[in-house]
Design a protein around this motif. Structure first.
Motif, short mmCIF file in Angstrom:
data_model
loop_
_atom_site.label_atom_id
_atom_site.label_comp_id
_atom_site.label_asym_id
_atom_site.label_seq_id
_atom_site.Cartn_x
_atom_site.Cartn_y
_atom_site.Cartn_z
N ARG A 69 2.72 -46.79 -46.15
CA ARG A 69 3.10 -45.88 -45.06
C ARG A 69 2.58 -46.30 -43.69
NH1 ARG A 69 -0.58 -43.35 -48.29
NH2 ARG A 69 -2.47 -42.44 -47.36
N LYS A 82 2.34 -39.35 -43.88
CA LYS A 82 1.66 -38.47 -44.83
C LYS A 82 1.38 -39.18 -46.14
CE LYS A 82 0.84 -34.37 -43.29
NZ LYS A 82 -0.49 -33.92 -43.09
N ASN A 83 0.38 -38.70 -46.84
CA ASN A 83 0.07 -39.24 -48.16
C ASN A 83 1.14 -38.78 -49.16
OD1 ASN A 83 -0.99 -36.72 -49.67
ND2 ASN A 83 -1.88 -36.66 -47.64
N THR A 127 -6.45 -43.46 -61.78
CA THR A 127 -7.40 -44.36 -61.13
C THR A 127 -6.81 -45.76 -61.14
OG1 THR A 127 -8.53 -44.33 -63.24
CG2 THR A 127 -9.50 -43.05 -61.47
N GLU A 285 -9.79 -62.17 -41.09
CA GLU A 285 -11.09 -61.57 -41.34
C GLU A 285 -11.85 -61.53 -40.03
OE1 GLU A 285 -13.58 -62.03 -45.27
OE2 GLU A 285 -14.36 -63.37 -43.76
N PRO A 290 -21.23 -58.12 -40.00
CA PRO A 290 -21.27 -58.51 -41.42
C PRO A 290 -20.30 -57.73 -42.31
CG PRO A 290 -23.48 -57.99 -40.59
CD PRO A 290 -22.51 -57.55 -39.55
N ASN A 291 -19.63 -56.72 -41.79
CA ASN A 291 -18.67 -55.97 -42.62
C ASN A 291 -17.50 -56.85 -43.06
OD1 ASN A 291 -19.94 -53.57 -42.84
ND2 ASN A 291 -18.79 -52.55 -41.22
N ARG A 292 -17.16 -57.83 -42.23
CA ARG A 292 -16.06 -58.75 -42.54
C ARG A 292 -14.79 -58.02 -42.94
NH1 ARG A 292 -18.55 -64.01 -42.78
NH2 ARG A 292 -19.78 -63.70 -40.93
N CYS A 293 -14.32 -57.13 -42.08
CA CYS A 293 -13.12 -56.36 -42.41
C CYS A 293 -11.89 -57.26 -42.42
CB CYS A 293 -12.90 -55.26 -41.38
SG CYS A 293 -14.23 -54.09 -41.31
N GLU A 294 -10.97 -56.92 -43.31
CA GLU A 294 -9.69 -57.64 -43.33
C GLU A 294 -8.73 -56.88 -42.43
OE1 GLU A 294 -9.14 -57.65 -47.53
OE2 GLU A 294 -10.91 -58.92 -47.69
N ARG A 311 -13.19 -51.22 -39.92
CA ARG A 311 -13.97 -49.99 -40.10
C ARG A 311 -14.45 -49.44 -38.77
NH1 ARG A 311 -16.93 -49.75 -45.64
NH2 ARG A 311 -15.41 -50.87 -46.86
N GLY B 10 -23.22 -53.93 -45.73
CA GLY B 10 -21.98 -54.61 -45.36
C GLY B 10 -21.41 -55.34 -46.56
N LYS B 11 -20.28 -55.96 -46.37
CA LYS B 11 -19.59 -56.62 -47.47
C LYS B 11 -20.41 -57.77 -48.07
CE LYS B 11 -15.10 -58.70 -47.55
NZ LYS B 11 -13.85 -58.58 -46.79
N GLU B 12 -20.98 -58.61 -47.16
CA GLU B 12 -21.76 -59.75 -47.65
C GLU B 12 -22.96 -59.28 -48.46
OE1 GLU B 12 -22.80 -62.30 -44.37
OE2 GLU B 12 -20.73 -62.26 -43.70
N PHE B 169 -20.70 -47.39 -45.41
CA PHE B 169 -19.99 -48.53 -46.02
C PHE B 169 -19.63 -48.19 -47.46
CE2 PHE B 169 -19.56 -52.44 -48.35
CZ PHE B 169 -18.73 -53.16 -47.52
N THR B 275 -6.16 -41.79 -49.35
CA THR B 275 -5.03 -40.98 -49.79
C THR B 275 -5.52 -39.68 -50.42
OG1 THR B 275 -3.69 -42.92 -50.20
CG2 THR B 275 -3.04 -40.93 -51.34
N ARG B 276 -6.52 -39.80 -51.27
CA ARG B 276 -7.03 -38.60 -51.94
C ARG B 276 -7.66 -37.62 -50.96
NH1 ARG B 276 -7.00 -42.45 -55.71
NH2 ARG B 276 -6.86 -41.92 -57.90
N GLU B 278 -7.08 -37.40 -47.73
CA GLU B 278 -6.02 -36.83 -46.88
C GLU B 278 -5.26 -35.73 -47.62
OE1 GLU B 278 -4.81 -40.69 -44.17
OE2 GLU B 278 -3.31 -39.78 -45.47
#
Lengths: 324, 293
Positions: A69, A82-83, A127, A285, A290-294, A311, B10-12, B169, B275-276, B278
């Motif tokens: 979406r 919307k979800n 899940t 990336e 350090p979060n290294r968000c995609e 994030r 963090g991810k690392e 995180f 999703t959940r 929201e």
């Protein structure tokens, strides 16, 4: 009532659906396509199918839902993103205002929505495991050399379904092969698979939830008469399949777009020409922390349109500047 | 001696923690070990407490008892100081202070230092009981102004172990998401421990785990506070939570209170989680809107 139409788009992992809805809720056209791993191309294809008929019509609002979406919302200029749970619930209530339980089984996920007095009060969702979903059936049908369309009809012919372990699709597969080698008939095995899927759904997604009639069964798998019958046998009461069972999500978000029309006023819809645009999505990336968000970035004709996945919100801010 | 404190998760850090820990460890333990690993080149020695119990008849989760050993395994040769309670002396008593930390300090200074720490601990918890979140409380303790809070808005309860609730995180920014939707978020730390204890009286048998007690007690208090709904965050593979989760679920069902139970996992399925949440918020909002009409 204002002249024009509402559009609803549901971009799922398996199918992409588009509905064109008249104000009030009647569906004037629906498109059901396979996503085939390319949500952008499939949405463009869906819009291309309705464009000739509706290109001159005013679009009052666009709602999008489904796992894709965010991406499709950015590309189409959706007014409501919307979800799937809310969208499915709203459509179910439009189809049957007195509904109390919605069972929805799609390609990769399945849900249950409990409704009291016309309002959703609880929901459940599978899940990470897809054992109780459409892709499980797809796989097994493939193994039996059946098309998914024949599957349900064959199940209905069974007089004596065999019991197949349904906890996990890997177990189910070995159990099914075993039953084949034992010489059970095809229809009994297929019916057994339907029962296994239903048991799996009721024990996982619907665990601890009270299923009260009227029950509505929707999502792509609702086309399968074998599953519907297995639900009825397991629950002990009638299960209804709505007319637009496979496009309920798209319909629901079109309805939501109509409901929230007052809040956004004029639609942000980018127009049917989006089918001809060159849309590129790139991911990278972010190494600023350090979060290294995609981070995902969408470009239309080489102009950046939207970004997300971070994030901290840094790339989303850029997105707001670019469009606003 | 200068304390060195690890940064945000963090991810690392998480990847490093997952790699070094045993399979059975829960997600928060993996995060803890990840934090230790980021400090490895920045400190001479690790200080890890051995938490067994903080109240007389209940226990902290057994993973905490084994934390010093798991840390030792993860950090290798680096020296490790374990802060543990001895027979007849609590973790906070002067006798429990590890010898390595005592060197060069008089008994009086150690006692004074502990008193100061305890006072700071209580001030911090008083701030949390005013509805502040840990990061905000730290700001206030550092001399900053407390953030403005709307008093009459919609409220949502968020329960779970503190390390799940307050690590953005780990929980993929759940608190921020709820705030963004305009909800005030109440957590177990909002309630004074005595109030929580009172709520446990209805149980036929006391709960074994301290944290489970706090979660269940806070859940009951949140019901009394008439929050719109409750989100329960639990960590994948958490033993005590398997039980508390069921207790909370049954009670919520009996009361007709909307409850969303989310399980946090290292696979960070952000889309599924969002999703959940929201859908849950939609459910609360639509419920309110349509039942008013």
């Amino acid at each position: 009532m204002e002249d024009g139409v509402y559009l609803g788009v549901d971009v799922g992992s398996v199918s992409t659906n588009l509905v064109v809805m008249e104000p009030g809720g009647r569906i004037s056209k629906k498109v059901y396509l396979r996503t085939e791993g390319n949500p952008i191309a499939s949405v463009q294809k869906a819009f291309r199918e309705v464009a000739p008929e509706f290109a001159g019509v005013k679009v009052l609002g666009v709602g999008v839902t489904g796992s894709g979406r965010q991406l499709i919302g950015a590309i189409t200029g959706a007014d409501v993103i919307k979800n799937e749970i809310t969208a499915q619930g709203v459509a179910a209530l439009q189809a049957y205002p007195e509904v109390r339980t919605v069972l929805e089984i799609g390609g990769q996920d399945s849900k249950i929505i409990l409704i009291e007095n016309g309002v959703a009060v609880d929901f459940g969702m599978n899940t990470v495991c897809a054992a109780g979903t459409g892709s499980f059936l797809d796989q097994q049908a493939h193994r039996l050399n059946l098309s998914i369309a024949e599957f349900g009809q064959i199940a209905l012919r069974s007089k004596n379904p065999v019991r197949i372990a349904g906890r996990c699709s890997v177990f189910a597969e070995s159990d099914m092969i075993h039953k084949q080698q034992m010489g059970h008939s095809l229809e009994d095995i297929v019916a057994g698979l339907c029962a296994a899927l239903v048991r799996n759904y009721l024990n996982n997604v619907a665990k601890g939830k009270e299923i009260r009639p009227p029950v509505l069964f929707q999502g792509g798998v609702a086309a399968n008469a074998g599953i519907k019958r297995a639900f009825e046998q397991e629950l002990g009461h009638q299960v209804m399949v709505p007319e637009y069972y496979d496009t309920m999500g798209a319909w629901g978000c079109a309805l939501l777009a109509q409901e929230e029309r007052a809040a956004y006023g004029k639609s942000r819809f980018r127009g049917f020409q989006l089918t001809e645009e060159e849309i590129r999505v790139s991911g990278f990336e972010c190494v600023d922390c350090p979060n290294r968000c995609e981070v995902v970035e969408v470009k239309i004709d080489q102009r950046p349109l939207a970004g997300w996945g971070d994030r901290c919100g840094k790339w989303q801010r850029i997105n707001a500047e670019a469009t606003g | 001696m200068t304390p060195v404190i690890s940064g945000p998760t963090g991810k690392e850090l998480l990847n490093a923690g997952v790699k070094t820990s045993v399979d059975e460890a829960c997600l928060p333990v993996k995060v803890f070990l990840g934090h230790c690993l980021t400090l490895r080149n920045r400190c001479d020695c690790f200080l890890v407490p051995r938490l067994v119990n903080i109240n007389r008849k209940d226990y902290i989760c057994p993973k905490f008892m084994g934390l010093p050993e798991m840390t030792k395994q993860a950090v290798g040769k680096q020296p490790l100081v374990i802060w543990k309670s001895e027979k007849n002396c609590a973790l906070g008593s002067p006798q429990a202070v590890p010898a390595a930390l005592r060197q060069g300090f008089s008994a009086r200074r150690i006692k004074k230092g502990l008193q100061k720490a305890e006072a700071a601990f209580h001030t911090y918890h008083r701030l949390l009981q005013q509805g502040l979140f840990p990061a905000e409380a730290e700001q206030v303790l550092g001399g900053g102004a407390p953030p403005a809070r709307e008093k009459n808005g919609r409220r949502i309860g968020l329960i779970g172990h503190p390390y799940c609730l307050y690590d953005p995180f780990l929980n993929l920014g759940t608190v921020n998401l709820l705030h963004r939707y305009g909800f005030a978020v109440l957590t177990p730390e909002y309630f004074p421990p005595r109030q929580i204890e009172d709520e446990l009286q209805i149980l036929a048998k006391p709960l074994f785990w301290t944290m489970s007690q706090r979660i269940f007690g806070a859940f009951r208090l949140l019901c009394k506070e008439k929050v719109d709904g409750i989100v329960y965050l639990s960590a994948f593979a958490c033993g005590p939570e398997a039980l508390t989760g069921e207790l909370v679920k049954r009670e919520a069902k009996a009361l007709g209170l909307p409850l969303l139970h989310l399980v946090l996992d290292e696979h960070s399925g952000e889309a599924g989680l969002v999703t959940r949440i929201e859908a849950f918020i939609d459910l609360l909002q639509r419920k309110r809107r349509f039942s008013c009409v």
